[in-house]
Write a protein that holds these residues in place. Structure first.
Motif, mmCIF file in Angstrom:
data_model
loop_
_atom_site.group_PDB
_atom_site.id
_atom_site.type_symbol
_atom_site.label_atom_id
_atom_site.label_comp_id
_atom_site.label_asym_id
_atom_site.label_seq_id
_atom_site.Cartn_x
_atom_site.Cartn_y
_atom_site.Cartn_z
ATOM 1 N N HIS A 1 -7.737 6.451 -3.700
ATOM 2 C CA HIS A 1 -6.883 5.314 -3.343
ATOM 3 C C HIS A 1 -6.883 5.129 -1.825
ATOM 4 O O HIS A 1 -7.033 4.006 -1.317
ATOM 5 C CB HIS A 1 -5.472 5.576 -3.882
ATOM 6 C CG HIS A 1 -4.540 4.421 -3.751
ATOM 7 N ND1 HIS A 1 -3.349 4.357 -4.431
ATOM 8 C CD2 HIS A 1 -4.586 3.281 -3.016
ATOM 9 C CE1 HIS A 1 -2.715 3.236 -4.133
ATOM 10 N NE2 HIS A 1 -3.452 2.566 -3.260
ATOM 11 N N VAL A 2 -6.720 6.240 -1.095
ATOM 12 C CA VAL A 2 -6.718 6.196 0.377
ATOM 13 C C VAL A 2 -8.052 5.675 0.897
ATOM 14 O O VAL A 2 -8.102 4.797 1.778
ATOM 15 C CB VAL A 2 -6.428 7.591 0.970
ATOM 16 C CG1 VAL A 2 -6.562 7.575 2.493
ATOM 17 C CG2 VAL A 2 -5.041 8.074 0.564
ATOM 18 N N LEU B 1 1.092 4.163 -2.760
ATOM 19 C CA LEU B 1 0.684 5.522 -2.396
ATOM 20 C C LEU B 1 1.774 6.537 -2.729
ATOM 21 O O LEU B 1 1.480 7.632 -3.235
ATOM 22 C CB LEU B 1 0.346 5.588 -0.907
ATOM 23 C CG LEU B 1 -0.971 4.948 -0.479
ATOM 24 C CD1 LEU B 1 -1.053 4.858 1.038
ATOM 25 C CD2 LEU B 1 -2.168 5.710 -1.043
ATOM 26 N N ASN C 1 0.822 -1.215 0.000
ATOM 27 C CA ASN C 1 0.000 0.000 0.000
ATOM 28 C C ASN C 1 0.853 1.260 0.000
ATOM 29 O O ASN C 1 0.591 2.208 -0.761
ATOM 30 C CB ASN C 1 -0.926 0.017 1.222
ATOM 31 C CG ASN C 1 -2.174 -0.815 1.023
ATOM 32 O OD1 ASN C 1 -2.639 -1.001 -0.098
ATOM 33 N ND2 ASN C 1 -2.721 -1.324 2.097
ATOM 34 N N THR D 1 -4.999 11.125 -5.316
ATOM 35 C CA THR D 1 -4.687 9.880 -4.602
ATOM 36 C C THR D 1 -5.701 9.600 -3.500
ATOM 37 O O THR D 1 -5.740 8.496 -2.953
ATOM 38 C CB THR D 1 -3.253 9.955 -4.015
ATOM 39 O OG1 THR D 1 -2.325 10.209 -5.086
ATOM 40 C CG2 THR D 1 -2.826 8.662 -3.346
ATOM 41 N N THR E 1 -0.115 7.004 6.196
ATOM 42 C CA THR E 1 -0.633 7.024 4.824
ATOM 43 C C THR E 1 -0.241 8.313 4.111
ATOM 44 O O THR E 1 0.305 8.297 2.997
ATOM 45 C CB THR E 1 -2.172 6.879 4.843
ATOM 46 O OG1 THR E 1 -2.511 5.586 5.326
ATOM 47 C CG2 THR E 1 -2.762 7.074 3.447
ATOM 48 N N ILE F 1 2.348 9.455 0.813
ATOM 49 C CA ILE F 1 1.875 10.254 -0.328
ATOM 50 C C ILE F 1 2.713 11.521 -0.454
ATOM 51 O O ILE F 1 3.092 11.924 -1.563
ATOM 52 C CB ILE F 1 0.384 10.620 -0.157
ATOM 53 C CG1 ILE F 1 -0.484 9.359 -0.116
ATOM 54 C CG2 ILE F 1 -0.078 11.528 -1.305
ATOM 55 C CD1 ILE F 1 -1.934 9.625 0.235
#
Length: 200
Positions: free
Chosen positions: A45-46, A30, A26, A42, A160, A164
């Motif tokens: 996607h998250v 990311l 992941n 993005t 996360t 990114i």
């Protein structure tokens, strides 16, 4: 709140932070998405990761993890699918060309990111561990399980967005074709390094 539930919070929060700060499929995807498409594009996607992991988490809490004990062949099938998809994504990332309108490299959609969690080995290992270690027995099982669900959907967000942002910070350098090629190859190779997780 029951004192026993409060006692698991510090360790659970630390587990969530460490688990999402360390490299995994992941996070590599990311970072790549942040570099090529930016933070805003993005976000689906998250969201897909969070939906997929929540559904998987609930399924594990309901006993899905026990299925592999009764049907080992199903585990082998998941392993093959996961390995194949990671190799495919690695090649797709590594070979993508800069500023090519014909390139089929696009940000992951909510649906794609959601479904990916079902075959993501790190998601499985994180959630099986959390469901085993941070749930209490008896009447406190579901209250502690709910706390785990909330923690994974909040405490994991800093990691996360860190990945990114790492990708976003190099986005301007991607205008250089040589840097773009090298970055894509690096991301592809890093994604491949997650393959051993599948076979543990």
């Amino acid at each position: 709140m029951n004192p026993a539930l409060l006692e698991i919070l510090p360790a659970l929060a630390l587990f969530c932070l460490v688990a999402t700060l360390t490299p995994g499929p992941n996070n590599i995807l990311l970072a790549n998405s942040g570099a090529h498409f930016g933070i805003r594009k993005t976000l689906p996607h998250v969201l897909g990761i969070r939906i997929g992991m929540t559904v998987l988490h609930i399924a594990i809490l309901l006993g899905l993890g026990q299925i592999f004990k009764y049907w080992p062949a199903l585990h082998d099938l998941f392993t093959f699918i996961a390995a194949s998809y990671i190799v495919y994504m690695s090649a797709k990332i590594a070979l993508s060309k800069p500023h090519d309108p014909k390139s089929n490299l696009q940000p992951m959609s909510i649906k794609e990111a959601t479904l990916f969690q079902a075959i993501n080995p790190k998601s499985w290992s994180m959630l099986v561990t959390a469901s085993s270690v941070f749930t209490l027995t008896g009447d406190l099982f579901w209250p502690s399980a709910l706390i785990c669900l909330i923690a994974f959907n909040t405490m994991t967000l800093p990691g996360t967005f860190m990945w990114i942002t790492i990708g976003k910070l190099v986005s301007k350098k991607l205008q250089n074709p040589i840097f773009h090629r090298n970055f894509n190859w690096l991301m592809g190779l890093l994604l491949l390094t997650t393959l051993p997780m599948i076979f543990l």
